[in-house]
Design a protein around this motif. Structure first.
Motif, PDB file in Angstrom:
ATOM      1  N   MET A   1      -9.137   6.087   6.753  1.00  0.00           N
ATOM      2  CA  MET A   1      -7.963   5.497   6.104  1.00  0.00           C
ATOM      3  C   MET A   1      -8.359   4.198   5.416  1.00  0.00           C
ATOM      4  O   MET A   1      -8.835   3.270   6.062  1.00  0.00           O
ATOM      5  N   ILE A   2      -8.187   4.151   4.090  1.00  0.00           N
ATOM      6  CA  ILE A   2      -8.445   2.936   3.308  1.00  0.00           C
ATOM      7  C   ILE A   2      -7.125   2.189   3.192  1.00  0.00           C
ATOM      8  O   ILE A   2      -6.135   2.736   2.717  1.00  0.00           O
ATOM      9  N   SER A   3      -7.116   0.954   3.639  1.00  0.00           N
ATOM     10  CA  SER A   3      -5.875   0.185   3.676  1.00  0.00           C
ATOM     11  C   SER A   3      -5.996  -1.053   2.814  1.00  0.00           C
ATOM     12  O   SER A   3      -7.027  -1.732   2.820  1.00  0.00           O
ATOM     13  N   LEU A   4      -4.906  -1.353   2.083  1.00  0.00           N
ATOM     14  CA  LEU A   4      -4.859  -2.498   1.189  1.00  0.00           C
ATOM     15  C   LEU A   4      -3.939  -3.556   1.777  1.00  0.00           C
ATOM     16  O   LEU A   4      -2.756  -3.287   2.034  1.00  0.00           O
ATOM     17  N   LEU A   5      -4.473  -4.745   1.977  1.00  0.00           N
ATOM     18  CA  LEU A   5      -3.676  -5.840   2.496  1.00  0.00           C
ATOM     19  C   LEU A   5      -3.030  -6.553   1.317  1.00  0.00           C
ATOM     20  O   LEU A   5      -3.567  -7.502   0.766  1.00  0.00           O
ATOM     21  N   ASP A   6      -1.873  -6.043   0.934  1.00  0.00           N
ATOM     22  CA  ASP A   6      -1.127  -6.600  -0.198  1.00  0.00           C
ATOM     23  C   ASP A   6      -0.089  -7.563   0.361  1.00  0.00           C
ATOM     24  O   ASP A   6       0.947  -7.159   0.870  1.00  0.00           O
ATOM     25  N   GLY A   8       1.313 -10.001  -1.484  1.00  0.00           N
ATOM     26  CA  GLY A   8       2.188 -10.497  -2.532  1.00  0.00           C
ATOM     27  C   GLY A   8       1.617 -11.578  -3.404  1.00  0.00           C
ATOM     28  O   GLY A   8       2.360 -12.367  -3.988  1.00  0.00           O
ATOM     29  N   ALA A   9       0.301 -11.656  -3.531  1.00  0.00           N
ATOM     30  CA  ALA A   9      -0.308 -12.702  -4.365  1.00  0.00           C
ATOM     31  C   ALA A   9      -1.030 -12.070  -5.540  1.00  0.00           C
ATOM     32  O   ALA A   9      -2.117 -11.524  -5.391  1.00  0.00           O
ATOM     33  N   GLY A  10      -0.408 -12.148  -6.716  1.00  0.00           N
ATOM     34  CA  GLY A  10      -1.102 -11.738  -7.921  1.00  0.00           C
ATOM     35  C   GLY A  10      -1.055 -10.247  -8.173  1.00  0.00           C
ATOM     36  O   GLY A  10      -0.267  -9.504  -7.602  1.00  0.00           O
ATOM     37  N   ASN A  11      -1.946  -9.809  -9.049  1.00  0.00           N
ATOM     38  CA  ASN A  11      -1.966  -8.442  -9.526  1.00  0.00           C
ATOM     39  C   ASN A  11      -2.837  -7.584  -8.618  1.00  0.00           C
ATOM     40  O   ASN A  11      -4.067  -7.614  -8.719  1.00  0.00           O
ATOM     41  N   VAL A  12      -2.205  -6.816  -7.728  1.00  0.00           N
ATOM     42  CA  VAL A  12      -2.969  -5.854  -6.934  1.00  0.00           C
ATOM     43  C   VAL A  12      -2.782  -4.442  -7.478  1.00  0.00           C
ATOM     44  O   VAL A  12      -3.443  -3.517  -7.023  1.00  0.00           O
ATOM     45  N   ARG A  13      -1.884  -4.274  -8.449  1.00  0.00           N
ATOM     46  CA  ARG A  13      -1.701  -2.950  -9.041  1.00  0.00           C
ATOM     47  C   ARG A  13      -2.998  -2.441  -9.651  1.00  0.00           C
ATOM     48  O   ARG A  13      -3.347  -1.272  -9.520  1.00  0.00           O
ATOM     49  N   SER A  14      -3.744  -3.338 -10.324  1.00  0.00           N
ATOM     50  CA  SER A  14      -4.989  -2.907 -10.959  1.00  0.00           C
ATOM     51  C   SER A  14      -6.002  -2.444  -9.925  1.00  0.00           C
ATOM     52  O   SER A  14      -6.739  -1.479 -10.157  1.00  0.00           O
ATOM     53  N   LEU A  15      -6.055  -3.120  -8.779  1.00  0.00           N
ATOM     54  CA  LEU A  15      -6.967  -2.682  -7.718  1.00  0.00           C
ATOM     55  C   LEU A  15      -6.535  -1.327  -7.182  1.00  0.00           C
ATOM     56  O   LEU A  15      -7.369  -0.425  -6.990  1.00  0.00           O
ATOM     57  N   ARG A  16      -5.246  -1.171  -6.960  1.00  0.00           N
ATOM     58  CA  ARG A  16      -4.746   0.117  -6.477  1.00  0.00           C
ATOM     59  C   ARG A  16      -5.064   1.220  -7.501  1.00  0.00           C
ATOM     60  O   ARG A  16      -5.501   2.318  -7.129  1.00  0.00           O
ATOM     61  N   ASN A  17      -4.881   0.917  -8.778  1.00  0.00           N
ATOM     62  CA  ASN A  17      -5.182   1.914  -9.819  1.00  0.00           C
ATOM     63  C   ASN A  17      -6.668   2.243  -9.872  1.00  0.00           C
ATOM     64  O   ASN A  17      -7.051   3.400 -10.100  1.00  0.00           O
ATOM     65  N   ALA A  18      -7.508   1.217  -9.692  1.00  0.00           N
ATOM     66  CA  ALA A  18      -8.955   1.453  -9.712  1.00  0.00           C
ATOM     67  C   ALA A  18      -9.367   2.363  -8.564  1.00  0.00           C
ATOM     68  O   ALA A  18     -10.192   3.277  -8.735  1.00  0.00           O
ATOM     69  N   ILE A  19      -8.805   2.129  -7.402  1.00  0.00           N
ATOM     70  CA  ILE A  19      -9.130   2.961  -6.235  1.00  0.00           C
ATOM     71  C   ILE A  19      -8.706   4.405  -6.485  1.00  0.00           C
ATOM     72  O   ILE A  19      -9.453   5.357  -6.204  1.00  0.00           O
ATOM     73  N   THR A  27      -3.573   3.310   1.563  1.00  0.00           N
ATOM     74  CA  THR A  27      -2.353   3.004   2.303  1.00  0.00           C
ATOM     75  C   THR A  27      -2.138   1.505   2.295  1.00  0.00           C
ATOM     76  O   THR A  27      -3.081   0.734   2.488  1.00  0.00           O
ATOM     77  N   ASP A  28      -0.912   1.077   2.081  1.00  0.00           N
ATOM     78  CA  ASP A  28      -0.601  -0.350   2.110  1.00  0.00           C
ATOM     79  C   ASP A  28      -0.361  -0.824   3.540  1.00  0.00           C
ATOM     80  O   ASP A  28       0.249  -0.113   4.351  1.00  0.00           O
ATOM     81  N   ILE A  29      -0.837  -2.010   3.828  1.00  0.00           N
ATOM     82  CA  ILE A  29      -0.505  -2.672   5.090  1.00  0.00           C
ATOM     83  C   ILE A  29       0.947  -3.145   4.982  1.00  0.00           C
ATOM     84  O   ILE A  29       1.291  -3.936   4.107  1.00  0.00           O
ATOM     85  N   GLU A  30       1.802  -2.655   5.860  1.00  0.00           N
ATOM     86  CA  GLU A  30       3.217  -3.016   5.807  1.00  0.00           C
ATOM     87  C   GLU A  30       3.666  -3.864   6.986  1.00  0.00           C
ATOM     88  O   GLU A  30       4.703  -4.524   6.918  1.00  0.00           O
ATOM     89  N   LYS A  31       2.884  -3.867   8.050  1.00  0.00           N
ATOM     90  CA  LYS A  31       3.216  -4.677   9.223  1.00  0.00           C
ATOM     91  C   LYS A  31       1.908  -5.039   9.929  1.00  0.00           C
ATOM     92  O   LYS A  31       0.859  -4.396   9.717  1.00  0.00           O
TER      93      LYS A  31
END
Length: 529
Positions: A1-6, A8-19, A27-31
């Protein structure tokens, strides 16, 4: 499982798109508990060190993140994700970092460097790492004002260094924990390759795979493609271009192509950045500007170099009486795929108030608010000046230059008046004082246009650009007037700006980006291949 610690700082959409473009799901870290469930964790971020740490604490992420790191589990930090691993930063004294790596993050010395360090540079890989397998010295994209210094205390973390004034740590690694100061998701093919190595869990690399050398790294000049975007008379969103800001031809809005398609073409042709300037009428309600937000979202799926958006970055009240801050507007643009926001007319009004207060900051401006949260590197000031000729310097309070192109009555001096409303209204502020004030307020870059040169193909206004370049220590982008490849080399040689931008000549294929870069390389000017 690859998880992204988003967080809320800046542009993470581009990183998500690159992945996703690399064929991986995420998967986003939600808690907080999600952090310890991750198999591979990515911690991206741009902005201020203090704001990042405050959000991590507020979300309850710090404890689980420290536990994850202590267990030496796969981790990739990007930009602030690297800096947060240290004990603290000069950017926010008293704010503790994660404390995994000994030492403090220090600010670059702006006395002889442009700060932020913004653009393309090499890295000097100093020991084997799977991350840099296949690295052949390609340039990678950096954007930061603070850096980690190599020291005996962090020697066991030292993976790669980059020169900007002095060497700084551009990559660190110990065990399965790694972090990079550059943005792989904004570094084209080389960055995507590095990202793939981490995502795939590649475990084998040797120094011969890396192709390292002991040579100094070299910072590159940037060539930027700019797209003026607005609705045409049929209601379609198009790229247009005006001469002295008039975008109509034979009564119709000049249509030079579709924004997303043109942006992708420029990326493939080697543009170092892409800038969108939203010049359409519905800027009055930018958060309702769904077509432009969609342009950003779709572009960030295909374009892996930095994206800047300008137009409507200010506080406003919508038709329902609901008020929004400039920070609210910027946040939506960042979440939609922008890396930087460009502020134009609102910057002039801000500086007028700043000068009325005697140069005192009060924290109310869009520049200050966005810079405080996202960092100076996220704020670009777009200046639209025109020449005002005078007989003598004493005839005006403004900064003047002795010009090689006299005025209509033979005037030998001029000052550069800032304009608003798309160049239609002049104000009692000159380009030099505006640039200096905006730097003081927290801006990180100047986009310097010229109404007099726009659309002429006569070359950049070196007198204007040189005056502003000498007045500030933040990067300056030269704009307006490019008509041939020689003009790019001339402006770099004459003014030492960090970047040069063009629009119409690229849209109409009069001067291909590849031709510009080829000529610059022939002239010995450092560029990204």
């Amino acid at each position: 499982m690859i998880s992204l610690l988003d967080y809320g700082a800046g542009n993470v959409r581009s990183l998500r798109n690159a992945i996703q473009a690399l064929g991986f799901s995420i998967t986003d870290i939600e808690k907080p508990s999600d952090i310890l469930k991750a198999e591979r964790l990515i911690f991206p971020g741009v902005g201020a060190f203090g704001a990042a740490m405050e959000r991590l604490h507020r979300l309850g992420y710090v404890g689980p993140l420290k536990e994850y790191l202590a267990a030496d589990r796969p981790f990739l930090g990007i930009c602030i994700g690297l800096q947060s691993l240290f004990e603290g930063s000069e950017e926010c004294p008293g704010v503790e970092g994660l404390g995994l790596i000994p030492g403090q993050i220090r600010r670059f010395d702006a006395s002889h460097l442009s700060v932020p360090h913004m653009g393309w540079n090499d890295v000097r890989v100093e020991r084997p790492s799977p991350l840099f397998a296949g690295y052949a010295g390609e340039k990678l994209y950096f954007v930061h004002s603070y850096r980690a210094e190599p020291s005996p205390e962090n020697a066991d973390w030292r993976l790669a260094t980059t020169d900007y004034g002095a060497p700084f740590l551009s990559a660190v690694q110990r065990g399965q924990i790694a972090a990079v100061q550059f943005h792989p998701e904004k570094s084209g093919a080389a960055g995507l390759r590095l990202l793939r190595h981490f995502l795939a869990g590649d475990e084998a690399a040797s120094m011969s795979d890396v192709g390292v050398s002991g040579a100094d790294t070299r910072f590159a000049k940037r060539v930027i493609a700019c797209l003026d975007v607005r609705t045409n008379d049929a209601g379609d969103l198009v790229v247009t271009k005006g001469d002295q800001y008039d975008v109509r031809e034979a009564g119709e809005v000049r249509n030079l192509g579709k924004p997303v398609e043109l942006a992708q073409r420029y990326y493939e042709e080697g543009a170092d950045e892409v800038t969108f300037l939203n010049i359409t009428a519905f800027r009055d309600f930018p958060l309702a500007d769904q077509p432009m937000l969609e342009v950003l979202r779709r572009t960030s799926e295909r374009v892996f170099v930095p994206l800047t958006i300008g137009g409507g970055i200010r506080s406003f009240t919508d038709a329902n009486g609901v008020s929004y801050s400039a920070l609210d507007v910027a946040d939506e643009y960042f979440r939609s795929g922008a890396d930087k926001v460009s502020i134009g007319s609102d910057a002039v009004y801000t500086v007028e108030r700043y000068l009325e207060r005697g140069g005192a900051k009060d924290g109310s401006s869009a520049i200050e608010q966005i810079s405080e949260v996202y960092g100076a590197q996220a704020v670009v000031i777009s200046i639209d000046p025109r020449r005002v000729y005078v007989e003598t310097p004493e005839a005006t309070r403004h900064f003047t230059v002795e010009t090689a192109t006299p005025g209509p009555n033979g005037e030998r001096y001029c000052w550069f008046q800032c304009t608003v409303k798309g160049g239609r209204e002049g104000r009692d502020v000159d380009a030099v004082e505006l640039a200096k004030a905006c730097q003081d307020l927290g801006a990180g870059e100047i986009l310097l246009n010229s109404i007099d040169r726009d659309g002429t193909g006569a070359g950049f206004d070196h007198e204007l650009i040189g005056a502003v370049r000498a007045a500030v220590s933040i990067p300056v982008i030269a704009s307006s007037g490019a008509g041939c490849v020689e003009h790019f080399a001339e402006v770099f040689a004459a003014t030492d700006v960090e970047a040069a931008l063009a629009a119409g000549i690229f849209h109409r294929r009069e001067v291909p980006i590849e031709a510009v870069k080829s000529y610059l390389r022939e002239q010995g000017i450092e560029i990204r291949a």
